[in-house]
Design an enzyme around this catalytic site. Structure first.
Site, short mmCIF file in Angstrom:
data_model
loop_
_atom_site.label_atom_id
_atom_site.label_comp_id
_atom_site.label_asym_id
_atom_site.label_seq_id
_atom_site.Cartn_x
_atom_site.Cartn_y
_atom_site.Cartn_z
N LYS A 12 0.82 -1.21 0.00
CA LYS A 12 0.00 0.00 0.00
C LYS A 12 0.86 1.27 0.00
O LYS A 12 2.07 1.22 0.26
CB LYS A 12 -0.93 -0.03 1.22
CG LYS A 12 -1.98 -1.16 1.18
CD LYS A 12 -2.90 -1.08 2.39
CE LYS A 12 -3.99 -2.15 2.38
NZ LYS A 12 -4.90 -2.03 3.54
N TYR A 52 -12.42 -2.44 -3.74
CA TYR A 52 -12.84 -2.63 -2.34
C TYR A 52 -14.37 -2.64 -2.18
O TYR A 52 -14.88 -2.40 -1.09
CB TYR A 52 -12.25 -1.52 -1.46
CG TYR A 52 -10.89 -1.83 -0.88
CD1 TYR A 52 -10.64 -3.04 -0.20
CD2 TYR A 52 -9.85 -0.90 -0.93
CE1 TYR A 52 -9.41 -3.31 0.38
CE2 TYR A 52 -8.61 -1.17 -0.35
CZ TYR A 52 -8.39 -2.38 0.30
OH TYR A 52 -7.18 -2.63 0.88
N ASN A 115 -1.84 0.16 6.94
CA ASN A 115 -1.29 -1.10 7.45
C ASN A 115 -0.43 -1.82 6.43
O ASN A 115 -0.23 -3.03 6.50
CB ASN A 115 -2.41 -1.98 8.02
CG ASN A 115 -3.47 -2.29 6.98
OD1 ASN A 115 -3.33 -1.99 5.81
ND2 ASN A 115 -4.55 -2.93 7.42
N HIS A 118 -2.07 -5.43 1.57
CA HIS A 118 -3.36 -6.11 1.37
C HIS A 118 -3.07 -7.54 0.96
O HIS A 118 -2.10 -7.80 0.26
CB HIS A 118 -4.16 -5.43 0.25
CG HIS A 118 -5.32 -6.27 -0.22
ND1 HIS A 118 -6.54 -6.24 0.40
CD2 HIS A 118 -5.41 -7.21 -1.21
CE1 HIS A 118 -7.35 -7.11 -0.21
NE2 HIS A 118 -6.69 -7.70 -1.19
N GLU A 129 -9.41 -10.93 -7.50
CA GLU A 129 -8.48 -9.80 -7.32
C GLU A 129 -7.30 -9.89 -8.29
O GLU A 129 -6.80 -8.86 -8.78
CB GLU A 129 -8.00 -9.78 -5.86
CG GLU A 129 -9.15 -9.43 -4.91
CD GLU A 129 -8.75 -9.39 -3.44
OE1 GLU A 129 -7.58 -9.73 -3.10
OE2 GLU A 129 -9.59 -8.98 -2.61
O1 CDP Z 1 -6.97 -5.94 4.98
P1 CDP Z 1 -7.73 -6.93 5.82
O2 CDP Z 1 -8.35 -8.04 5.01
O3 CDP Z 1 -6.91 -7.44 6.97
O4 CDP Z 1 -8.92 -6.11 6.52
P2 CDP Z 1 -10.42 -5.79 6.01
O5 CDP Z 1 -11.32 -5.97 7.18
O6 CDP Z 1 -10.73 -6.55 4.76
O7 CDP Z 1 -10.36 -4.25 5.69
C1 CDP Z 1 -9.78 -3.76 4.49
C2 CDP Z 1 -8.91 -2.58 4.82
O8 CDP Z 1 -9.75 -1.53 5.30
C3 CDP Z 1 -7.89 -2.78 5.93
O9 CDP Z 1 -6.69 -3.39 5.49
C4 CDP Z 1 -7.66 -1.36 6.38
O10 CDP Z 1 -6.74 -0.71 5.51
C5 CDP Z 1 -9.02 -0.73 6.22
N1 CDP Z 1 -9.76 -0.66 7.50
C6 CDP Z 1 -9.86 0.56 8.15
O11 CDP Z 1 -9.35 1.57 7.66
N2 CDP Z 1 -10.54 0.64 9.34
C7 CDP Z 1 -11.10 -0.45 9.89
N3 CDP Z 1 -11.74 -0.33 11.05
C8 CDP Z 1 -11.00 -1.68 9.25
C9 CDP Z 1 -10.33 -1.77 8.06
MG MG Z 2 -9.84 -8.01 3.58
#
Ligand code: CDP
Ligand code: MG
Length: 136
Positions: A12, A52, A115, A118, A129
């Site tokens: 990212k 997304y 973070n 992805h 994807e």
């Molecule tokens: O990336 P991952 O699959 O671990 O998490 P997700 O639940 O699929 O969420 C996608 C992305 O949204 C995360 O990697 C974060 O960058 C963002 N996110 C956020 O900004 N705030 C949250 N409370 C949860 C996710």
């Molecule tokens: Mg995810």
């Protein structure tokens, strides 16, 4: 029996900006995740919104799409034994504060939104994807 899978990884903007691409790629290779394809791109907010879209009802969706399109990213196809789950383990928990030691997010993540990486969360989503970024 072998179970070689492909999965999509994205480095990212926060990590590309801090020149962490090579360090993160070393971690993938150390964990037997071969990098089959890799390209640096800068997507539009509309493309981020499409990528997304599973999160479109979430309160963080708009910020997430702005963020992913805020600077260059590196998209990769990783391949290896159980690559989907393996990559998720190597990445660590979504919130870097909760991620295990030596995971990419623990090492480099700044916050739950910035973070650093992805990774696809299922074989089915990995196919979708990978097609999103690498079809044609
Ligand atoms: O990336 P991952 O699959 O671990 O998490 P997700 O639940 O699929 O969420 C996608 C992305 O949204 C995360 O990697 C974060 O960058 C963002 N996110 C956020 O900004 N705030 C949250 N409370 C949860 C996710
Ligand atoms: Mg995810």
């Amino acid at each position: 029996m072998s179970n070689v899978q492909n999965t999509l990884s994205i480095i990212k903007p926060d990590a590309v900006e801090r020149n962490l691409v090579d360090e993160i790629k070393i971690i993938f290779r150390k964990n037997n995740l071969e990098i089959k394809e890799s390209k640096k791109i800068h997507i539009t907010k509309e493309e981020a919104a499409e990528f997304y879209k599973v999160h479109q009802s979430k309160p963080f969706y708009n910020d997430l799409c702005s963020y992913l399109s805020s600077g260059p990213i590196v998209v990769m196809i990783l391949s290896g034994e159980n690559a989907v789950l393996k990559n998720r383990k190597v990445m660590g928990a979504t919130d870097p504060k909760k991620a295990e030691e030596n995971t990419i997010r623990k090492l480099y993540g700044i916050s739950i939104d910035k973070n650093s990486v992805h990774g696809s969360d299922s074989i089915q989503n990995a196919k979708i994807e990978i097609d999103f970024f690498f079809k044609n």
